[in-house]
Write an enzyme that holds these catalytic residues in place. Structure first.
Site, PDB file in Angstrom:
ATOM      1  N   LYS A  54       1.563 -15.032   1.013  1.00 50.20           N
ATOM      2  CA  LYS A  54       1.948 -13.681   0.577  1.00 50.20           C
ATOM      3  C   LYS A  54       3.187 -13.762  -0.308  1.00 50.20           C
ATOM      4  CE  LYS A  54      -0.296 -11.606   4.539  1.00 50.20           C
ATOM      5  NZ  LYS A  54      -0.246 -11.056   5.891  1.00 50.20           N
ATOM      6  N   GLN A  98       4.347  -9.704  10.148  1.00 51.95           N
ATOM      7  CA  GLN A  98       3.144 -10.515  10.362  1.00 51.95           C
ATOM      8  C   GLN A  98       2.733 -10.445  11.834  1.00 51.95           C
ATOM      9  OE1 GLN A  98       1.399 -12.149   7.877  1.00 51.95           O
ATOM     10  NE2 GLN A  98      -0.126 -12.600   9.426  1.00 51.95           N
ATOM     11  N   ASP A 121       1.473  -2.503   4.794  1.00 52.58           N
ATOM     12  CA  ASP A 121       0.234  -2.748   5.534  1.00 52.58           C
ATOM     13  C   ASP A 121      -0.462  -1.444   5.940  1.00 52.58           C
ATOM     14  OD1 ASP A 121      -0.621  -5.366   5.761  1.00 52.58           O
ATOM     15  OD2 ASP A 121       0.727  -5.850   7.430  1.00 52.58           O
TER      16      ASP A 121
END
Ligand code: NAD
Length: 297
Positions: A54, A98, A121
């Site tokens: 990422k 994460q 997200d």
């Protein structure tokens, strides 16, 4: 006849090229460089690979990105304090926590600490609510990538029966919401199946579009697929295979070899949904930077 294989890597490359062009124009207009911080707790090897990828995707675009790594035994309050600092940092437009976290941590409480405008997200309850209301907000990356695969491939969703297998907050539920929304890539009749669903094969047999997101290797059989249906396989499962170079290989949630003989189009694993996730993360980071900067071009 064998199904068309949906090339997720090629589509993801196109999305990234578009994001790069849009970002370059945004940076030229505003002087703002998009910034993404990825938080990781503990030593999960798969998560470590994901966070590096990422950050690399951001750096490849010339953006600002850092990984903030914490030991597994870090306290909840320490991570909360870091999130608060990032919420206030003007260089940071996206904050990604994460998952999974170590068991002692309260994942939901941490996700709710992230400022919704920086929640790349789309997991904050405010953004989950906005998705269901059809309001603009960051949308979870994998579901958004799935919808983009369908629209880029010209697969009609309007009026079609889509069966989503899996009801997780990360994949199943947001995919269902997107397919249900009005407009391109939506307007489907959506059915969400899960571990308590009766007669899954009978349900899948009726589906024009199957989205398999259950995390069970090759569970969905080729014989269940309606001829000509579109099959989107989200699963990533490592199974042992003595004949494979590493003694194991990745498979999806769908029995690919049999399903491709019946389906009209199908995503492979790897190389289908997977590459789309990071491309859509870049898209979401740019969108967050634009909204936070009040850029309306
Ligand atoms: P999860 O474990 O949170 O959810 C799985 C869902 O599948 C649950 O809702 C469960 O009810 C359902 N399910 C399990 N067994 C079932 C059965 N026998 N019949 C019907 N439903 C069943 O998983 P998740 O986070 O949603 O991920 C699903 C899969 O997608 C995993 O393999 C994961 O690795 C993969 N994934 C891939 C990407 C990507 O970028 N390609 C991103 C996220 C997740």
């Amino acid at each position: 006849m064998s199904a068309r294989i949906i090339d997720g890597k090629a589509i993801a490359d196109r999305v990234r090229a578009q994001v790069r062009a849009d970002a370059d124009a945004f940076i030229a207009r505003t002087g703002v460089t998009p910034g993404l911080i990825v938080l990781i707790v503990g030593e999960n090897p798969a998560s470590q690979v994901y966070v590096r990828n990422k950050r690399k995707a951001c750096l490849d675009l010339g953006w600002y990105s850092e990984i903030r790594a914490f030991p597994a035994e870090v306290s909840q309050s320490e991570v909360e304090a870091q999130i608060e600092a990032l919420n206030a940092d003007p260089r940071v437009h996206g904050i990604l926590l994460q998952l999974p976290l170590p068991r002692h941590m309260d994942e939901q409480a941490l996700l709710e600490r992230i400022r919704p405008e920086k929640d790349v997200d789309g997991f904050h309850p405010v953004n989950v609510g906005k998705l269901s209301l059809g309001l603009p907000a960051p949308i979870p990356c994998t579901p958004l990538g799935i919808q983009r695969l369908l629209t880029e491939e010209g697969i009609e969703t309007r009026g079609r029966l889509a069966v989503v297998i899996g009801r997780s907050n990360i994949v199943g539920k947001p995919v269902a919401q997107l397919l249900l929304r009005k407009g391109a890539g939506g307007d489907a009749t959506v059915c969400v199946a899960h571990s308590r669903t009766a007669d899954l094969p009978g349900l899948v047999r009726q589906a024009d579009i199957v989205v398999a997101a259950m995390g069970q290797p090759e569970f969905v059989k080729g014989a269940w697929i309606k001829p000509g249906a579109t099959v989107i396989d989200v699963g990533i499962n490592r199974i042992s295979d003595p004949s494979a170079p590493k003694g194991s290989r990745l498979v999806g949630d769908v029995e690919f070899a049999a399903a491709r003989e019946v389906a009209g189009a199908i995503t492979p694993v790897p190389g289908g949904v997977g590459p789309m996730t990071i491309a859509m993360l870049m898209h979401n980071t740019l969108e967050c930077a634009r909204r936070l900067s009040g850029d309306s071009a």
